[in-house]
Design an enzyme around this catalytic site. Structure first.
Site, PDB file in Angstrom:
ATOM      1  NE  ARG A  76       6.173 -84.807 -50.425  1.00 58.44           N
ATOM      2  CZ  ARG A  76       6.830 -85.884 -49.980  1.00 58.44           C
ATOM      3  NH1 ARG A  76       6.943 -86.099 -48.668  1.00 58.44           N
ATOM      4  NH2 ARG A  76       7.370 -86.740 -50.830  1.00 58.44           N
ATOM      5  CG  ASP A  92     -20.465-102.844 -52.879  1.00 60.21           C
ATOM      6  OD1 ASP A  92     -19.453-102.344 -52.325  1.00 60.21           O
ATOM      7  OD2 ASP A  92     -20.468-103.205 -54.068  1.00 60.21           O
ATOM      8  CG  ASP A 150     -22.398 -97.548 -59.666  1.00 58.05           C
ATOM      9  OD1 ASP A 150     -23.007 -97.034 -60.621  1.00 58.05           O
ATOM     10  OD2 ASP A 150     -21.198 -97.862 -59.731  1.00 58.05           O
ATOM     11  CG  LEU A 207     -15.449-103.786 -58.539  1.00 55.14           C
ATOM     12  CD1 LEU A 207     -15.349-102.892 -57.302  1.00 55.14           C
ATOM     13  CD2 LEU A 207     -16.306-105.004 -58.239  1.00 55.14           C
ATOM     14  N   GLY A 231     -20.328-101.425 -61.680  1.00 49.80           N
ATOM     15  CA  GLY A 231     -21.468-101.105 -60.851  1.00 49.80           C
ATOM     16  C   GLY A 231     -21.521-102.040 -59.652  1.00 49.80           C
TER      17      GLY A 231
END
Length: 391
Positions: free
Chosen positions: A228, A249, A276, A309, A311
């Site tokens: 929703r 990636d 990135d 993470l 990049g």
């Protein structure tokens, strides 16, 4: 002015392939694509058995490369190092990206961008400021201590700098930037992207209506689609005019989610690839410092010690090959996602295609889509087979 013909078995002009033709370049500009039997006599031929020529890749989110990170080296030389590193992988135009940092680093980056633009650094398209006006709950790897609301003084600095360093892109979160500030940024020449935000879909729609035209790294660091509440993911996929970057990636997004997004997204706004990339691109380093924290390069991914993470560890030509292996896309569509669509998203009207009047930015590939050479403004910027003179 130099006139050169670049023959190839196949040439992709940004729309379709041409078989057994030659790309005609005059100086830094594309003139035409002609059959190899019709190359004008006054054109020198760059004949090296190239299998494929495609438009140079355009990357709107590049934090670093060649050992340099914009946050750590916000200088013209730092920008030059990053651009040179990514030319090795087919990127002919990129936006060096500054992630969340203090005002003094931002100002140094703006000054460096102006200097790089004035020096016409090959491959430099402009600056992408990813923060600091983001949402702390969706900060990802960004340093929370630097995240803050956009003040009038910030807006004044950004409006004064717009256009002085090429293309201008900023990622913001509605939590820390008002609709009125977005309108002012867009009117002043900035492209505004929504990202690192927990905003709901209705808020995202309001910001798109105010002039925001992109979302940063789709699915990552943003509100997700629920039964929703569509979140930013649902909002950008259903806003026809908005573009969004995607890190394909194999780590940032599940393949199934990428397939859903590609099927859902309709134009004219499209999904395009971003790397990135961080400083390790083009090097063999396995650890580096990001925002004062040790960051590790392991098995194709970059992450902090806690697994966040940081990049991506991928270059654009590798992303093209991975996308062709894992996504239900034609070769033409994958190449558009790496060149034409990001060019359109940022308004780089002379890039992303190889048609008369466009910049002579292109990549020579072999049959396996491995890179042979990169050309920027008609000049060889990198060669893997020692043909041409890298500048």
């Amino acid at each position: 002015m130099n006139k050169t013909a670049f023959p190839a078995d196949r040439i992709f002009d940004g729309t379709r392939f041409h078989e057994y033709t030659a790309l005609l370049v005059e100086g830094d500009t594309v003139v035409a694509i002609v059959p190899q039997t019709e190359i004008p006599a006054d054109y020198a031929q760059h004949s090296d058995g190239t299998a494929m020529i495609v438009p140079g890749f355009v990357d709107l989110q590049v934090n670093g490369g060649g050992g340099a990170l914009l946050n750590e080296t916000p200088t013209k030389d730092g920008i030059e190092t990053i651009c040179r590193a990514h030319a090795r992988f087919g990127t002919t135009a990129l936006m060096t990206t500054l992630i969340t940092d203090g005002p003094e680093v931002r100002d140094r980056a703006l000054a460096a961008g102006k200097e790089a633009a004035a020096a016409r650094v090959p491959g430099f398209l402009g600056l992408h400021l990813e923060g600091p006006h983001l949402s702390v709950p969706r900060k990802g790897v960004h340093v929370a201590d630097f995240i803050r609301p956009m003040e009038d003084s910030d807006l004044s600095v950004l409006l004064a700098a717009a256009g002085s360093f090429g293309k201008s892109l900023i990622t913001i979160a509605p939590e820390n930037v008002t609709v009125e500030q977005v309108r002012a940024l867009v009117a002043g020449g900035w492209h505004v992207s929504l990202g690192h935000t927990d905003c709901d879909a209705e808020t995202a729609f309001r910001y798109f209506e105010a002039g925001a035209s992109m979302a940063t790294h789709l699915f990552n660091a943003m509100s997700q689609m629920r039964n929703r509440e569509p979140g930013l993911v649902g909002a950008v996929l259903t806003t026809d005019t908005a573009y969004c970057g995607m890190i394909a990636d194999g780590y940032h997004i599940a393949n199934a989610n990428m397939r859903v997004a590609l099927r859902a997204k309709q134009g004219p706004g499209r999904i395009f690839f971003v790397t990135d990339a961080m400083s390790p691109t083009g090097t063999d380093v396995t650890e580096f410092i990001l925002g004062g924290r040790q960051t590790f390069r392991r098995e194709g991914r970059l992450a902090l010690a806690d697994g966040t993470l940081a990049g991506a560890d991928i270059d654009m030509v590798s992303m093209v090959r991975k996308a062709l292996d894992t996504l239900p896309l034609s070769q033409e569509e994958v190449l558009k996602m790496a060149s034409r669509y990001p060019s359109e998203a940022i308004g780089a009207s002379s890039k992303g295609q190889l048609k008369p009047g466009f910049d002579a930015d292109f990549v020579a590939l072999d049959k396996g889509l491995s890179l042979r050479a990169t050309f920027i403004a008609g000049q060889c910027a990198h060669s893997n087979d020692n043909k041409g003179a890298p500048r």
